[in-house]
Design an enzyme around this catalytic site. Structure first.
Site, mmCIF file in Angstrom:
data_model
loop_
_atom_site.group_PDB
_atom_site.id
_atom_site.type_symbol
_atom_site.label_atom_id
_atom_site.label_comp_id
_atom_site.label_asym_id
_atom_site.label_seq_id
_atom_site.Cartn_x
_atom_site.Cartn_y
_atom_site.Cartn_z
ATOM 1 N N HIS A 239 -10.526 -27.711 9.911
ATOM 2 C CA HIS A 239 -9.297 -28.010 10.139
ATOM 3 C C HIS A 239 -8.591 -27.326 11.426
ATOM 4 O O HIS A 239 -8.741 -26.082 11.453
ATOM 5 C CB HIS A 239 -8.404 -28.105 9.019
ATOM 6 C CG HIS A 239 -6.897 -28.644 9.090
ATOM 7 N ND1 HIS A 239 -5.876 -27.938 9.659
ATOM 8 C CD2 HIS A 239 -6.388 -29.818 8.654
ATOM 9 C CE1 HIS A 239 -4.810 -28.746 9.603
ATOM 10 N NE2 HIS A 239 -5.267 -29.907 8.842
ATOM 11 N N CYS A 277 -7.080 -33.215 13.304
ATOM 12 C CA CYS A 277 -5.745 -33.228 12.556
ATOM 13 C C CYS A 277 -4.644 -33.699 13.978
ATOM 14 O O CYS A 277 -4.393 -32.850 14.623
ATOM 15 C CB CYS A 277 -5.426 -32.183 12.036
ATOM 16 S SG CYS A 277 -3.579 -32.176 11.487
ATOM 17 N N HIS A 304 -6.795 -36.255 9.930
ATOM 18 C CA HIS A 304 -5.777 -36.396 9.551
ATOM 19 C C HIS A 304 -4.618 -37.003 10.394
ATOM 20 O O HIS A 304 -4.616 -36.486 11.439
ATOM 21 C CB HIS A 304 -5.087 -34.945 9.290
ATOM 22 C CG HIS A 304 -5.597 -34.017 8.111
ATOM 23 N ND1 HIS A 304 -5.250 -32.819 7.881
ATOM 24 C CD2 HIS A 304 -6.265 -34.482 7.214
ATOM 25 C CE1 HIS A 304 -5.759 -32.453 6.797
ATOM 26 N NE2 HIS A 304 -6.839 -33.148 6.399
ATOM 27 N N ASP A 354 -1.422 -38.331 6.889
ATOM 28 C CA ASP A 354 -1.093 -36.952 6.610
ATOM 29 C C ASP A 354 0.579 -37.026 6.567
ATOM 30 O O ASP A 354 1.251 -37.298 7.303
ATOM 31 C CB ASP A 354 -1.527 -35.962 7.818
ATOM 32 C CG ASP A 354 -1.659 -34.432 7.314
ATOM 33 O OD1 ASP A 354 -1.481 -34.336 5.883
ATOM 34 O OD2 ASP A 354 -1.812 -33.628 8.022
ATOM 35 N N HIS A 355 1.002 -36.076 5.726
ATOM 36 C CA HIS A 355 2.346 -35.713 5.583
ATOM 37 C C HIS A 355 3.284 -37.122 5.524
ATOM 38 O O HIS A 355 2.775 -38.209 5.684
ATOM 39 C CB HIS A 355 3.068 -34.614 6.361
ATOM 40 C CG HIS A 355 2.251 -33.426 6.345
ATOM 41 N ND1 HIS A 355 2.740 -32.344 7.226
ATOM 42 C CD2 HIS A 355 1.444 -33.192 5.591
ATOM 43 C CE1 HIS A 355 1.887 -31.456 6.709
ATOM 44 N NE2 HIS A 355 1.103 -31.729 5.892
ATOM 45 N N TYR A 371 4.219 -34.148 1.233
ATOM 46 C CA TYR A 371 3.624 -35.162 0.409
ATOM 47 C C TYR A 371 4.160 -36.236 -0.596
ATOM 48 O O TYR A 371 3.549 -36.539 -1.797
ATOM 49 C CB TYR A 371 2.013 -34.449 -0.181
ATOM 50 C CG TYR A 371 1.507 -33.785 0.769
ATOM 51 C CD1 TYR A 371 0.089 -34.507 1.211
ATOM 52 C CD2 TYR A 371 1.623 -32.609 1.071
ATOM 53 C CE1 TYR A 371 -0.669 -33.951 2.136
ATOM 54 C CE2 TYR A 371 0.501 -31.870 2.019
ATOM 55 C CZ TYR A 371 -0.498 -32.472 2.618
ATOM 56 O OH TYR A 371 -1.419 -32.196 3.569
HETATM 57 C C1 DNO Z 1 -1.264 -29.331 5.176
HETATM 58 C C2 DNO Z 1 -2.803 -29.347 5.294
HETATM 59 C C3 DNO Z 1 -3.160 -27.970 5.015
HETATM 60 C C4 DNO Z 1 -4.847 -28.303 5.336
HETATM 61 C C5 DNO Z 1 -5.798 -26.922 5.192
HETATM 62 C C6 DNO Z 1 -6.960 -27.377 5.453
HETATM 63 O O1 DNO Z 1 -0.747 -30.445 5.016
HETATM 64 O O2 DNO Z 1 -3.094 -29.832 6.792
HETATM 65 O O3 DNO Z 1 -3.250 -27.562 3.651
HETATM 66 O O4 DNO Z 1 -5.364 -29.111 4.506
HETATM 67 O O5 DNO Z 1 -5.298 -25.795 5.970
HETATM 68 O O6 DNO Z 1 -8.145 -26.590 5.214
#
Ligand code: DNO
Length: 400
Positions: A239, A277, A304, A354-355, A371
């Site tokens: 990531h 991401c 992500h 994501d988020h 989340y």
């Molecule tokens: C936050 C995420 C992090 C991510 C970790 C991956 O929302 O993107 O918690 O999952 O850093 O290892």
């Protein structure tokens, strides 16, 4: 492509039926309760898998297809291959994951703090709230709360003055919130919650570790774990740093295309992959996301998808609606779709929205920061729409 959903486990406010209702088929999860560095047992991973994959009558099946994350302890980041016990424990966890049939593992290599925000509930112009990283507030934290050695030299006189003014204008409650947001390890973080003195100690332990050395430690770690991952048929996905630049005087080494190229060149194993991401990489103006996706397409197994928007000072950013940020999400998805079409079915890319903004009912509920269900569902629905328009709709049933 397959629609993933980050699920924080049986105590999470979002249930597995809700995961079904948003249309996701793949669960992204971790044994969040296991202390960082302890090996995951086969029994514990299998029990969690069974919880996800035992389908109540009349329901669509779900599959736990991504572990996010197996945390990497500090000792590995600080000492590389010398952290033999920690690396062995990590491989033991990987074996348990593979045994349970989970093919993708996400991890990161950010020292001391994982993802970092100064505000968790920044009120946007719709009344929904978003996460935000404010450069000035961050400087106020470093200079006046953490009082980090050497921090002053990293800010201009004018920046120092603005940070002081910002700090002096903060109420006690705002200071407490800021300390909590930065030190308490946001949800899913792979670093420990800290007190301010503990934070200073950790920074001390990293003295002398520059980017070249941290990268060397990552390479040593990958040289140790990728043979096992290859044998077990698991893809490891790194990531990116969030935000993608050094923080607290610590190096960060997964922030740009050049960073990833160096890591893939040093460890060409096919198990050495990327978690793409858009939210993290997109914060950095020089990162051309569709180009990065194209360049490393064959290494991307997990994505992500979310967006951020840089503000007047481009070092400040907030999390925007998924299609309303600096990233060209359609262009990114076009790249991922092209890659996905080249692959065998079993190797398809898993993505998650994501988020998400805290909106509607979530404004009045306890939610996991970053989340909430509704904001993520809005994002997932928008992303799914793009995939349909590109003629490559995501799969709708769990693969078994
Ligand atoms: C936050 C995420 C992090 C991510 C970790 C991956 O929302 O993107 O918690 O999952 O850093 O290892």
């Amino acid at each position: 492509m397959r629609q993933g959903w980050r699920w924080f486990g049986p105590k999470a406010p979002v249930t597995l039926d809700e995961v079904r209702q948003v249309g996701a088929t793949d669960v992204v999860s971790s044994l969040h309760e296991v202390p960082i560095g302890a090996p995951w047992t086969r029994e514990d991973v299998a029990a969690r898998r069974d919880l996800v994959e035992t389908t109540p009558p009349g329901r669509v099946p779900l599959r736990w297809s991504v572990v996010e994350s197996i945390p990497i302890p500090d000792a590995v980041k600080r000492t590389g291959r010398a952290a033999t016990a920690e690396i062995e424990a990590w491989i033991a966890s990987l074996e348990s994951v593979a045994e349970a049939g989970i093919p993708i593992v996400c991890y990161n290599f950010m020292p001391v703090v994982d993802w970092c925000r100064t505000e968790l509930d920044f009120v946007t112009d719709t009344g929904a709230t978003a996460m935000r990283f404010d450069f000035e507030t961050f400087a106020a934290f470093e200079l006046h709360i953490l009082e980090r050695d050497g921090a002053k030299a990293e800010y201009s006189r004018a920046e120092q003055e603005r940070a002081r003014a910002r700090f002096e204008a903060m109420s006690e409650g705002e200071i407490a919130d800021l300390v909590r947001n930065i030190t308490s390890a946001l949800p899913g973080s792979t670093t420990e919650p800290m007190t301010i003195p503990g934070f200073r100690d950790k920074l001390d332990q990293y003295r002398g570790i520059d980017a070249a050395r941290l990268r060397r430690h990552l390479v040593e770690f990958l040289q140790a774990v990728t043979p096992a991952a290859e044998k077990l048929g698991v893809k490891l996905t790194l990531h990116p740093d969030d935000p993608p630049r050094p923080l607290f005087g610590l190096p960060r080494i997964a922030s740009t295309a050049e960073d990833y190229a160096a890591i893939f060149d040093a460890v060409p194993s096919p198990a050495n992959g990327m978690c793409f991401c858009t939210g993290s990489l997109g914060v950095r103006e020089g990162n051309d996301l569709p180009a990065i996706a194209r360049r490393f397409a064959s290494r991307i197994h997990f994505a992500h998808l979310r967006a951020t928007r840089r503000e007047a000072d481009p070092r400040t950013f907030h999390e925007s609606a998924h299609l309303d940020g600096d990233v060209d999400m359609v262009a990114v998805l076009r790249e991922l779709v092209d890659e996905d079409r080249r692959r065998d079915k079993g190797e398809t890319i898993v993505f998650r929205s994501d988020h998400g903004h805290r909106m509607l009912d979530d404004l009045h509920k306890d939610v996991t920061p970053g989340y909430p269900a509704t904001g993520r569902m809005r994002g997932l629905a928008e992303l799914r729409g793009i995939l349909h328009a590109l003629g490559h709709p995501p799969e709708t049933a769990a693969a078994h």
